[in-house]
Write a protein that holds these residues in place. Structure first.
Motif, mmCIF file in Angstrom:
data_model
loop_
_atom_site.group_PDB
_atom_site.id
_atom_site.type_symbol
_atom_site.label_atom_id
_atom_site.label_comp_id
_atom_site.label_asym_id
_atom_site.label_seq_id
_atom_site.Cartn_x
_atom_site.Cartn_y
_atom_site.Cartn_z
ATOM 1 N N GLN A 78 37.904 32.323 11.668
ATOM 2 C CA GLN A 78 38.680 33.363 10.622
ATOM 3 C C GLN A 78 39.857 33.903 10.996
ATOM 4 O OE1 GLN A 78 35.259 35.596 9.057
ATOM 5 N NE2 GLN A 78 35.407 34.530 6.976
ATOM 6 N N ALA A 79 39.774 34.830 12.367
ATOM 7 C CA ALA A 79 40.912 35.360 12.690
ATOM 8 C C ALA A 79 41.962 34.512 13.344
ATOM 9 C CB ALA A 79 40.503 36.115 13.866
ATOM 10 N N THR A 80 41.719 33.417 14.029
ATOM 11 C CA THR A 80 42.567 32.407 14.237
ATOM 12 C C THR A 80 43.308 31.682 12.845
ATOM 13 O OG1 THR A 80 41.686 31.707 16.449
ATOM 14 C CG2 THR A 80 43.437 30.430 15.326
ATOM 15 N N ALA A 81 42.382 31.293 11.971
ATOM 16 C CA ALA A 81 42.925 30.678 10.958
ATOM 17 C C ALA A 81 43.895 31.518 10.143
ATOM 18 C CB ALA A 81 41.763 30.253 9.970
ATOM 19 N N GLN A 82 43.691 33.016 9.772
ATOM 20 C CA GLN A 82 44.489 34.019 9.209
ATOM 21 C C GLN A 82 45.620 34.039 10.039
ATOM 22 O OE1 GLN A 82 42.392 37.174 7.538
ATOM 23 N NE2 GLN A 82 40.783 35.690 6.353
ATOM 24 N N LEU A 83 45.657 34.163 11.262
ATOM 25 C CA LEU A 83 46.852 34.454 12.053
ATOM 26 C C LEU A 83 47.701 33.234 12.181
ATOM 27 C CD1 LEU A 83 45.790 36.882 14.830
ATOM 28 C CD2 LEU A 83 47.176 37.523 12.964
ATOM 29 N N ASN A 84 47.162 32.148 11.805
ATOM 30 C CA ASN A 84 47.482 31.003 12.008
ATOM 31 C C ASN A 84 48.472 30.613 13.369
ATOM 32 O OD1 ASN A 84 48.409 28.448 10.811
ATOM 33 N ND2 ASN A 84 50.376 28.995 10.037
ATOM 34 N N LYS A 85 47.553 30.855 14.463
ATOM 35 C CA LYS A 85 48.144 30.756 15.724
ATOM 36 C C LYS A 85 47.482 29.629 16.552
ATOM 37 C CE LYS A 85 50.900 34.066 15.275
ATOM 38 N NZ LYS A 85 52.247 33.890 14.988
ATOM 39 N N PRO A 86 48.327 28.726 17.319
ATOM 40 C CA PRO A 86 47.713 27.711 17.906
ATOM 41 C C PRO A 86 46.885 28.046 19.122
ATOM 42 C CG PRO A 86 49.920 27.831 18.629
ATOM 43 C CD PRO A 86 49.677 28.842 17.559
ATOM 44 N N LEU A 87 45.888 27.264 19.537
ATOM 45 C CA LEU A 87 45.355 27.705 21.120
ATOM 46 C C LEU A 87 46.189 27.366 22.131
ATOM 47 C CD1 LEU A 87 42.326 28.227 22.248
ATOM 48 C CD2 LEU A 87 42.296 25.605 22.408
ATOM 49 N N LEU A 88 46.585 28.376 22.866
ATOM 50 C CA LEU A 88 47.223 28.056 24.346
ATOM 51 C C LEU A 88 46.565 28.015 25.403
ATOM 52 C CD1 LEU A 88 50.306 30.715 23.102
ATOM 53 C CD2 LEU A 88 50.035 28.003 22.646
ATOM 54 N N VAL A 89 46.874 27.158 26.154
ATOM 55 C CA VAL A 89 46.413 26.846 27.651
ATOM 56 C C VAL A 89 47.499 26.859 28.644
ATOM 57 C CG1 VAL A 89 44.131 26.161 26.791
ATOM 58 C CG2 VAL A 89 45.973 24.618 27.191
ATOM 59 N N LEU A 90 47.112 26.608 29.915
ATOM 60 C CA LEU A 90 48.128 26.370 31.043
ATOM 61 C C LEU A 90 48.827 25.119 30.561
ATOM 62 C CD1 LEU A 90 48.947 27.404 33.854
ATOM 63 C CD2 LEU A 90 47.251 25.885 34.692
ATOM 64 N N GLU A 91 50.096 25.277 31.018
ATOM 65 C CA GLU A 91 51.066 24.345 30.770
ATOM 66 C C GLU A 91 51.672 24.036 29.365
ATOM 67 O OE1 GLU A 91 49.596 20.670 32.636
ATOM 68 O OE2 GLU A 91 49.834 21.597 34.698
ATOM 69 N N ALA A 92 51.265 24.724 28.364
ATOM 70 C CA ALA A 92 51.483 24.722 27.014
ATOM 71 C C ALA A 92 53.232 25.274 26.974
ATOM 72 C CB ALA A 92 50.724 25.497 26.267
ATOM 73 N N LYS A 93 53.859 24.820 25.936
ATOM 74 C CA LYS A 93 55.163 25.062 25.745
ATOM 75 C C LYS A 93 55.448 25.363 24.422
ATOM 76 C CE LYS A 93 56.564 22.110 29.817
ATOM 77 N NZ LYS A 93 57.623 21.309 30.471
ATOM 78 N N GLY A 94 56.831 25.973 24.143
ATOM 79 C CA GLY A 94 57.195 26.093 22.740
ATOM 80 C C GLY A 94 57.174 27.515 22.349
ATOM 81 N N GLU A 95 57.401 27.813 21.024
ATOM 82 C CA GLU A 95 57.663 29.068 20.332
ATOM 83 C C GLU A 95 56.532 29.896 20.522
ATOM 84 O OE1 GLU A 95 59.149 28.709 16.469
ATOM 85 O OE2 GLU A 95 61.000 27.615 16.721
ATOM 86 N N ALA A 96 55.295 29.497 20.268
ATOM 87 C CA ALA A 96 54.068 30.071 20.423
ATOM 88 C C ALA A 96 53.901 30.710 21.457
ATOM 89 C CB ALA A 96 52.848 29.334 19.881
#
Length: 228
Positions: A78-96
């Motif tokens: 629920q926390a992730t869905a409500q904050l609407n944030k992607p899962l981030l791991v090593l080598e991720a890129k972008g605005e998030a």
């Protein structure tokens, strides 16, 4: 008009402060003022004058901190869905990733904001996770995002008679501070109770043996000071 010691209802308090009641979806100057006040107290909403879900969750965290009616605890999904944030791991890129790096900077971890989830960002994420008593795996998911926004551990209230993993975390932390020297057993008994009270006294808290949000927050500062 002077306030007496008599506790005001929330409606009375709002009337005397001459502030509007704000709820999810509200917009305007009053919301901006709310967001600025939350920043003053160590939280980090965007100051945009819009009372969105992120602002709502931070308000709930603040209410819990000052012993107002606490928000219903969210499951990690629920926390992730409500904050609407992607899962981030090593080598991720972008605005998030840029947002993640800005939040880490806000909490005192200084890194380059480049939108690249490299090894340095990974190690700092792990350090932050340790600070808020999350598993230091470097994966930025539900609970890590939530902690980044509220800046304090999302841990259960513990007291004498509590048992389980949270008590183990408590005992391990009290070992680091030097307040607990016995076996780590996950059982909140008399020895753990005495250790908690000793820590609370040293931290300038009410030494009641109850590990709530203020005690967890005080313990999280130890990890920040250690830089681990």
């Amino acid at each position: 008009m002077h306030l007496t010691d008599k506790q005001l209802s929330s409606a009375q308090a709002t009337a005397q402060l001459n502030k509007p009641q704000l709820v999810l979806g509200a917009k305007g100057k009053a919301v901006k003022e709310l967001q600025k006040l939350l920043i003053h107290w160590g939280y980090c909403p965007t100051i945009n004058g819009i009372f969105r879900q992120t602002t709502l969750e931070i308000v709930k965290a603040f209410q819990y901190r000052v012993f107002l009616k606490p928000a219903q605890q969210l499951s990690s999904a629920q926390a992730t869905a409500q904050l609407n944030k992607p899962l981030l791991v090593l080598e991720a890129k972008g605005e998030a990733v840029e947002e993640l790096q800005k939040l880490l900077n806000h909490w005192g971890y200084y890194l380059t904001i480049d939108g690249i989830f490299g090894q340095t960002t990974l190690e700092i994420v792990k350090a932050f996770q340790r600070r808020v008593f999350l598993k230091p795996d470097g994966i930025v998911g539900n609970l890590t995002w939530q902690a980044l926004y509220i800046g304090s551990p999302n841990m259960p209230i513990l007291q004498r008679g509590s048992k389980g993993q949270a008590v183990i975390t408590l005992q391990e932390t009290l070992q680091i501070t030097g307040h607990y020297t016995e076996r780590i057993d996950g059982d909140f008994g008399s020895i753990t109770d005495a250790a908690v009270r000793s820590f609370q006294k040293d931290a300038g808290l009410v030494a009641d043996g109850i590990v709530g949000s203020r005690t967890w927050y005080a313990m999280s500062k130890i990890f920040a000071a250690m830089g681990c």
